[in-house]
Design a protein around this motif. Structure first.
Motif, short mmCIF file in Angstrom:
data_model
loop_
_atom_site.label_atom_id
_atom_site.label_comp_id
_atom_site.label_asym_id
_atom_site.label_seq_id
_atom_site.Cartn_x
_atom_site.Cartn_y
_atom_site.Cartn_z
N LYS A 135 3.62 11.50 -0.53
CA LYS A 135 2.71 11.04 0.53
C LYS A 135 2.81 9.52 0.54
CE LYS A 135 -0.56 14.74 -0.43
NZ LYS A 135 -1.86 15.02 -1.09
N VAL A 136 3.41 8.98 1.58
CA VAL A 136 3.67 7.54 1.65
C VAL A 136 2.67 6.89 2.59
CG1 VAL A 136 5.37 5.78 2.25
CG2 VAL A 136 6.12 7.90 1.16
N ARG A 137 1.98 5.84 2.09
CA ARG A 137 1.10 5.01 2.91
C ARG A 137 1.62 3.58 2.82
NH1 ARG A 137 -4.08 4.14 1.68
NH2 ARG A 137 -4.69 4.00 3.85
N ALA A 138 2.10 3.05 3.95
CA ALA A 138 2.65 1.69 3.95
C ALA A 138 2.33 1.03 5.29
CB ALA A 138 4.16 1.71 3.71
N HIS A 139 2.54 -0.29 5.34
CA HIS A 139 2.27 -1.03 6.56
C HIS A 139 3.33 -0.80 7.63
CE1 HIS A 139 0.09 -3.20 3.35
NE2 HIS A 139 -0.84 -3.31 4.27
N ARG A 140 4.57 -0.53 7.16
CA ARG A 140 5.65 -0.26 8.11
C ARG A 140 6.66 0.65 7.44
NH1 ARG A 140 8.61 -5.31 10.83
NH2 ARG A 140 6.61 -5.50 11.86
N VAL A 141 7.21 1.59 8.21
CA VAL A 141 8.23 2.50 7.70
C VAL A 141 9.33 2.58 8.76
CG1 VAL A 141 8.73 4.84 6.91
CG2 VAL A 141 6.50 3.84 6.45
N THR A 142 10.59 2.42 8.35
CA THR A 142 11.67 2.50 9.32
C THR A 142 11.87 3.95 9.75
OG1 THR A 142 13.34 2.76 7.59
CG2 THR A 142 12.83 0.50 8.29
N ALA A 143 12.51 4.13 10.91
CA ALA A 143 12.69 5.47 11.47
C ALA A 143 13.54 6.34 10.55
CB ALA A 143 13.34 5.36 12.85
N GLY A 144 14.59 5.77 9.96
CA GLY A 144 15.45 6.54 9.06
C GLY A 144 14.71 6.97 7.81
N ALA A 145 13.88 6.08 7.26
CA ALA A 145 13.11 6.41 6.06
C ALA A 145 12.09 7.49 6.36
CB ALA A 145 12.42 5.16 5.52
N LYS A 146 11.46 7.40 7.52
CA LYS A 146 10.44 8.40 7.90
C LYS A 146 11.08 9.78 8.03
CE LYS A 146 6.81 9.26 11.27
NZ LYS A 146 6.11 8.78 12.45
N ALA A 147 12.25 9.84 8.66
CA ALA A 147 12.94 11.12 8.83
C ALA A 147 13.31 11.72 7.47
CB ALA A 147 14.20 10.91 9.68
N LYS A 148 13.80 10.91 6.53
CA LYS A 148 14.19 11.41 5.22
C LYS A 148 12.98 11.90 4.42
CE LYS A 148 18.37 8.61 4.72
NZ LYS A 148 19.03 7.54 3.96
N ILE A 149 11.86 11.16 4.51
CA ILE A 149 10.64 11.55 3.78
C ILE A 149 10.11 12.88 4.30
CG2 ILE A 149 8.22 10.95 3.36
CD1 ILE A 149 9.16 7.98 3.38
N GLU A 150 10.06 13.03 5.63
CA GLU A 150 9.53 14.26 6.22
C GLU A 150 10.49 15.44 6.00
OE1 GLU A 150 8.70 13.01 10.20
OE2 GLU A 150 6.74 12.18 9.65
N LYS A 151 11.78 15.18 5.96
CA LYS A 151 12.77 16.23 5.70
C LYS A 151 12.60 16.78 4.27
CE LYS A 151 17.73 17.06 5.52
NZ LYS A 151 19.05 16.43 5.50
N ALA A 152 12.19 15.88 3.32
CA ALA A 152 11.99 16.31 1.94
C ALA A 152 10.63 16.96 1.74
CB ALA A 152 12.12 15.10 1.02
N GLY A 153 9.82 17.06 2.81
CA GLY A 153 8.52 17.72 2.70
C GLY A 153 7.36 16.77 2.46
N GLY A 154 7.58 15.51 2.57
CA GLY A 154 6.52 14.52 2.37
C GLY A 154 5.85 14.14 3.69
#
Length: 151
Positions: free
Chosen positions: A126-145
């Motif tokens: 579960k990531v809480r940050a001020h900014r997340v790049t589109a590629g990082a968001k896709a990888k996090i959600e793909k891993a179930g986060g």
């Protein structure tokens, strides 16, 4: 002490020299400027970059002046990549600026955090940050986060 008691220190204020007021005053006629030449005339000095035939100072410098300045309102982010997160956190852990600081992943805790997409994600976080790049968001959600942005 009152306002009318305030005076400058003795010797700190000098009267200006009044030049060009006759020969008996000691600074008459040429008024200390010498005779002839550019320096003897009013408006002496020319413009800022004129150096009398020398290569001007601003052209002697080895860099471009006036370009590439740093904006005052520029925001500096703490950059954290996905491969750093997978090495430091277990599954279902909440990743926020406080936990990142405890893991010594932040350069300056006062600056906001940006999550970048370098590396692979195989842990659900579960990531809480001020900014997340589109590629990082896709990888996090793909891993179930999940990703949540902090204002």
């Amino acid at each position: 002490m009152k306002l009318h008691d305030l005076v400058p220190n003795p010797g700190s204020k000098k009267n200006r020299k009044r030049v060009g007021r006759g020969i008996s005053a000691g600074q008459g006629k040429t008024a200390g400027r010498g005779t002839k030449g550019e320096a003897s005339r009013s408006g002496q000095g020319g413009h800022l970059y004129r150096q009398g035939g020398n290569l001007p100072f601003y052209r002697r410098l080895p860099f471009m002046r006036g370009q590439g300045f740093t904006p005052r309102n520029q925001v500096e982010f703490n950059e954290v990549n996905l491969d750093q997160l997978t090495g430091s956190f277990n599954a279902e852990t909440e990743v926020n600026p406080e936990t990142l600081q405890n893991a010594h992943l932040l350069r300056d805790p006062r600056n906001p955090v940006v999550i970048l997409g370098r590396g692979e994600m195989n842990v659900a976080l579960k990531v809480r940050a001020h900014r997340v790049t589109a590629g990082a968001k896709a990888k996090i959600e793909k891993a179930g986060g999940s990703v949540e942005l902090i204002a």
